[in-house]
Write an enzyme that holds these catalytic residues in place. Structure first.
Site, mmCIF file in Angstrom:
data_model
loop_
_atom_site.group_PDB
_atom_site.id
_atom_site.type_symbol
_atom_site.label_atom_id
_atom_site.label_comp_id
_atom_site.label_asym_id
_atom_site.label_seq_id
_atom_site.Cartn_x
_atom_site.Cartn_y
_atom_site.Cartn_z
ATOM 1 N N LYS A 220 0.983 -0.889 -0.009
ATOM 2 C CA LYS A 220 0.181 0.208 0.170
ATOM 3 C C LYS A 220 0.570 1.363 -0.027
ATOM 4 C CE LYS A 220 -4.399 0.681 -0.076
ATOM 5 N NZ LYS A 220 -5.446 -0.064 -0.500
ATOM 6 N N ASP B 22 -7.265 4.523 -4.643
ATOM 7 C CA ASP B 22 -7.834 3.963 -3.283
ATOM 8 C C ASP B 22 -8.419 5.729 -2.790
ATOM 9 O OD1 ASP B 22 -7.723 1.606 -0.783
ATOM 10 O OD2 ASP B 22 -7.598 3.920 -0.377
HETATM 11 P P1 NDP Z 1 -12.889 7.761 -2.991
HETATM 12 O O1 NDP Z 1 -12.253 8.461 -3.059
HETATM 13 O O2 NDP Z 1 -13.487 7.072 -4.261
HETATM 14 O O3 NDP Z 1 -14.005 7.498 -2.076
HETATM 15 C C1 NDP Z 1 -14.383 8.042 -0.067
HETATM 16 C C2 NDP Z 1 -15.753 8.475 0.537
HETATM 17 O O4 NDP Z 1 -15.281 7.504 1.592
HETATM 18 C C3 NDP Z 1 -15.877 9.316 0.443
HETATM 19 O O5 NDP Z 1 -16.862 9.436 0.360
HETATM 20 C C4 NDP Z 1 -15.290 9.948 1.289
HETATM 21 O O6 NDP Z 1 -15.739 11.516 1.325
HETATM 22 C C5 NDP Z 1 -15.598 9.179 2.284
HETATM 23 N N1 NDP Z 1 -13.917 9.448 3.161
HETATM 24 C C6 NDP Z 1 -13.078 9.430 3.042
HETATM 25 N N2 NDP Z 1 -12.379 9.184 4.252
HETATM 26 C C7 NDP Z 1 -13.484 9.149 5.824
HETATM 27 C C8 NDP Z 1 -13.446 9.866 6.932
HETATM 28 N N3 NDP Z 1 -12.127 10.073 7.241
HETATM 29 N N4 NDP Z 1 -14.731 10.170 7.098
HETATM 30 C C9 NDP Z 1 -15.797 10.492 6.654
HETATM 31 N N5 NDP Z 1 -15.704 9.818 5.367
HETATM 32 C C10 NDP Z 1 -14.378 9.356 4.569
HETATM 33 O O7 NDP Z 1 -12.591 6.142 -2.308
HETATM 34 P P2 NDP Z 1 -13.065 4.771 -2.311
HETATM 35 O O8 NDP Z 1 -14.816 4.367 -2.641
HETATM 36 O O9 NDP Z 1 -11.621 4.056 -3.516
HETATM 37 O O10 NDP Z 1 -12.285 3.816 -1.375
HETATM 38 C C11 NDP Z 1 -13.631 3.845 0.427
HETATM 39 C C12 NDP Z 1 -12.713 2.669 0.845
HETATM 40 O O11 NDP Z 1 -12.967 1.273 0.361
HETATM 41 C C13 NDP Z 1 -11.383 2.586 1.433
HETATM 42 O O12 NDP Z 1 -11.449 1.893 2.940
HETATM 43 C C14 NDP Z 1 -10.862 1.837 0.535
HETATM 44 O O13 NDP Z 1 -9.519 1.468 1.429
HETATM 45 C C15 NDP Z 1 -11.845 1.161 0.559
HETATM 46 N N6 NDP Z 1 -10.944 0.468 -1.211
HETATM 47 C C16 NDP Z 1 -11.317 0.750 -2.147
HETATM 48 C C17 NDP Z 1 -11.061 -0.150 -3.394
HETATM 49 C C18 NDP Z 1 -11.152 0.134 -4.528
HETATM 50 O O14 NDP Z 1 -10.814 -0.545 -5.567
HETATM 51 N N7 NDP Z 1 -11.227 1.689 -4.733
HETATM 52 C C19 NDP Z 1 -10.666 -1.800 -2.789
HETATM 53 C C20 NDP Z 1 -10.901 -2.129 -1.670
HETATM 54 C C21 NDP Z 1 -11.488 -0.960 -0.966
HETATM 55 P P3 NDP Z 1 -15.401 12.515 1.337
HETATM 56 O O15 NDP Z 1 -15.433 12.948 0.153
HETATM 57 O O16 NDP Z 1 -15.986 13.900 2.704
HETATM 58 O O17 NDP Z 1 -13.606 12.500 1.886
HETATM 59 O O1 2IT Z 2 -8.079 -1.908 -1.087
HETATM 60 C C1 2IT Z 2 -7.946 -2.197 -2.231
HETATM 61 O O2 2IT Z 2 -8.137 -3.204 -1.927
HETATM 62 C C2 2IT Z 2 -7.382 -1.311 -3.246
HETATM 63 N N1 2IT Z 2 -7.073 0.033 -2.983
HETATM 64 C C3 2IT Z 2 -7.389 -1.707 -4.433
HETATM 65 C C4 2IT Z 2 -5.901 -2.257 -4.549
HETATM 66 C C5 2IT Z 2 -5.536 -2.627 -6.209
HETATM 67 O O3 2IT Z 2 -4.675 -3.146 -6.549
HETATM 68 O O4 2IT Z 2 -6.862 -2.578 -7.688
#
Ligand code: NDP
Ligand code: 2IT
Length: 449
Positions: free
Chosen positions: A128, A168
């Site tokens: 990461k 992420d």
């Molecule tokens: P994005 O940046 O697209 O969206 C993040 C969302 O979470 C936004 O709505 C944001 O709100 C909110 N958020 C972020 N930080 C906080 C906080 N401290 N408190 C409250 N809300 C918060 O990210 P993703 O959708 O990609 O990621 C969301 C989660 O999913 C994370 O935990 C990430 O690690 C996990 N994840 C992502 C993957 C991917 O492929 N993208 C794969 C697997 C897991 P705001 O706009 O106000 O910050």
């Molecule tokens: O938390 C996760 O699994 C991710 N943000 C996706 C990682 C990836 O390499 O696609």
């Protein structure tokens, strides 16, 4: 307190070495508690120092990232890459750009990623990275200059056979585009497989954008079917966040017959009892990069409430936390239970505090841990790497079919593992053990100690 004296010793050392890394401690402890059930059957782990090796990253890279804003002022952020474990494949895992990013957060995420990637069945190690840079409120040009500076340093540490970053929080298609452009420029080589989540016209995979949210719903659907003979059909669903994962979880949960009634961001949440209009959400979040609050101005019958935690006071059958770590504590979990929920599946990484997971399990809710439930994103990144290697692109349907198959397999593997280690239906234990056994076996086979 862990039963195994060996595991307790390793855990004490983790804390003593880095006393401030609370999120990392939390992720490690949960895994060690699961391993406590099987450790007596595996004296080879202690004999070969497998667990103490497993909790220490192979390599941690930290660097400065200077960049110039639109007014000509210089800013300096910190960049990181934690290359945690490469036993089963090149390091693989996302980059997070968020002001809260530090080594504790990235070590917890990298540690989880090892086990998640193992569960996908694809050959990917765990890593990461990211920066404390906040993309919010920055212009496209500022984000571009930041990404270029970040990649100017990172490029020497990654490669399609070395380490393959992706998105992420705060890193989506725009950022991956800028990062890839800079990689190509400084290396003078078109190595498409060095990053995943790329644009479709330069080596990206169809369905990668949707994959984490879709995969979350595929795994949840299989869990509901196999453990409760039930489905999304007619269920009320609450999803926190409104980013990549939340948006596509909303899309798939709705396609599967659920009604998603709430979404949030870090400022607050919207409640739409008629079911979220996803076109409006996509326009606000994906086109305009706006705030979820704007939904209530545009959709009659919906309301906006300040404070992101309040979303969990809305009654639901299925809770899908898709925002960030530790957003559900024990008290919040009790509210979700009291309101009659039947299942929780983690779209975000570690969104439930350990007390919360305990509350769900004690109340008999189905509970799917992040390293299994959100593995669809990285699994599809793995499929993107395969397509890059073949110099070929599968159709959306083909990638989606493979994603679904992987998620269904993950559910059965972790369920079976939970049964085998005498904790039937405890998917936290199942995921930790199934993910770990494979990596540990390879570490032993390769003599990595
Ligand atoms: P994005 O940046 O697209 O969206 C993040 C969302 O979470 C936004 O709505 C944001 O709100 C909110 N958020 C972020 N930080 C906080 C906080 N401290 N408190 C409250 N809300 C918060 O990210 P993703 O959708 O990609 O990621 C969301 C989660 O999913 C994370 O935990 C990430 O690690 C996990 N994840 C992502 C993957 C991917 O492929 N993208 C794969 C697997 C897991 P705001 O706009 O106000 O910050
Ligand atoms: O938390 C996760 O699994 C991710 N943000 C996706 C990682 C990836 O390499 O696609």
């Amino acid at each position: 307190m862990l039963k195994s004296e060996y595991l307790q010793r390793v855990y004490t050392q983790v804390i003593t070495r880095d006393p401030d890394q609370r999120e990392f401690h939390q992720a490690v402890l949960e895994v060690l508690e699961s391993l406590d059930r099987i450790i007596d059957k595996h004296p080879e782990y202690e004999n070969h120092g497998i667990i103490e090796t497993f909790v220490e990253p192979e390599r941690m890279i930290a660097f400065r990232v200077p960049w110039v804003d639109d007014q000509g002022r210089t800013h300096v952020n910190r960049g990181y890459r934690v290359q945690f474990n490469s036993a089963i494949g090149p390091y693989k895992g996302g980059l997070r750009f968020h002001p809260t990013v530090n080594l504790s957060i990235l070590k917890f995420l990298g540690f989880e990623q090892i086990l998640k990637n193992s569960l996908t069945g694809l050959p990917m190690g765990g890593a990461k990275g990211g920066s404390d840079f906040d993309p919010k409120g920055k212009s496209d040009n500022e984000v571009m200059r930041f990404c270029q500076s970040f990649m100017t340093e990172l490029n020497r540490h990654i490669g399609q056979f070395v380490d393959v970053p992706a998105g992420d929080i705060g890193v989506g298609g725009r950022e991956i585009g800028y990062l890839f452009g800079q990689y190509r420029r400084v290396r003078g080589s078109y190595d498409a497989g060095v990053l995943t989540g790329k644009g479709l016209s330069f080596g990206g995979s169809l369905a990668r954008t949707e994959a984490t949210g879709y995969g979350l719903c595929y795994l949840t659907a299989e869990m509901l079917k196999c453990m409760k003979n039930d489905s999304f059909e007619g269920k009320t669903v609450v999803i926190s966040g409104s980013g990549n994962v939340a948006i596509f979880a909303t899309e798939k949960a709705t396609q599967l017959g659920g009604k998603v009634v709430a979404l949030s961001d870090s400022n607050g949440y919207i409640h739409d009892p008629n079911g979220i209009n996803l076109d409006v959400v996509k326009d606000i979040k994906l086109n305009l990069r706006g705030r979820i609050k704007e939904y209530a101005d545009r959709v009659p019958g919906s309301t906006y409430h300040e404070g992101f935690r309040g979303i969990w006071t809305i009654p639901c059958d299925i809770a899908l936390p898709c925002a960030t770590q530790n957003e559900i504590d024990g008290e919040t979990a009790k509210i979700i239970v009291k309101n009659g929920a039947m299942a929780v599946a983690e779209g975000a990484n570690m969104p439930c505090r350990p007390e919360a997971t305990q509350v769900f399990q004690d109340a008999g809710l189905l509970s799917a841990p992040a390293k299994a439930a959100n593995a669809g994103g990285v699994a599809t990144s793995g499929l993107e790497m395969s397509q890059n290697s073949m110099r070929y692109a599968w159709t959306f349907e083909e990638v989606d079919r493979r994603l679904k198959e992987i998620m269904v397999n993950i559910f059965h593997n972790i369920y079976d593992a939970s049964v085998e280690c005498d904790a039937p239906g405890d998917l936290v234990v199942g995921a930790n053990i199934a993910g770990f056994l494979k990596v540990a076996g390879v570490m032993l086979a390769q003599g990595l100690i």
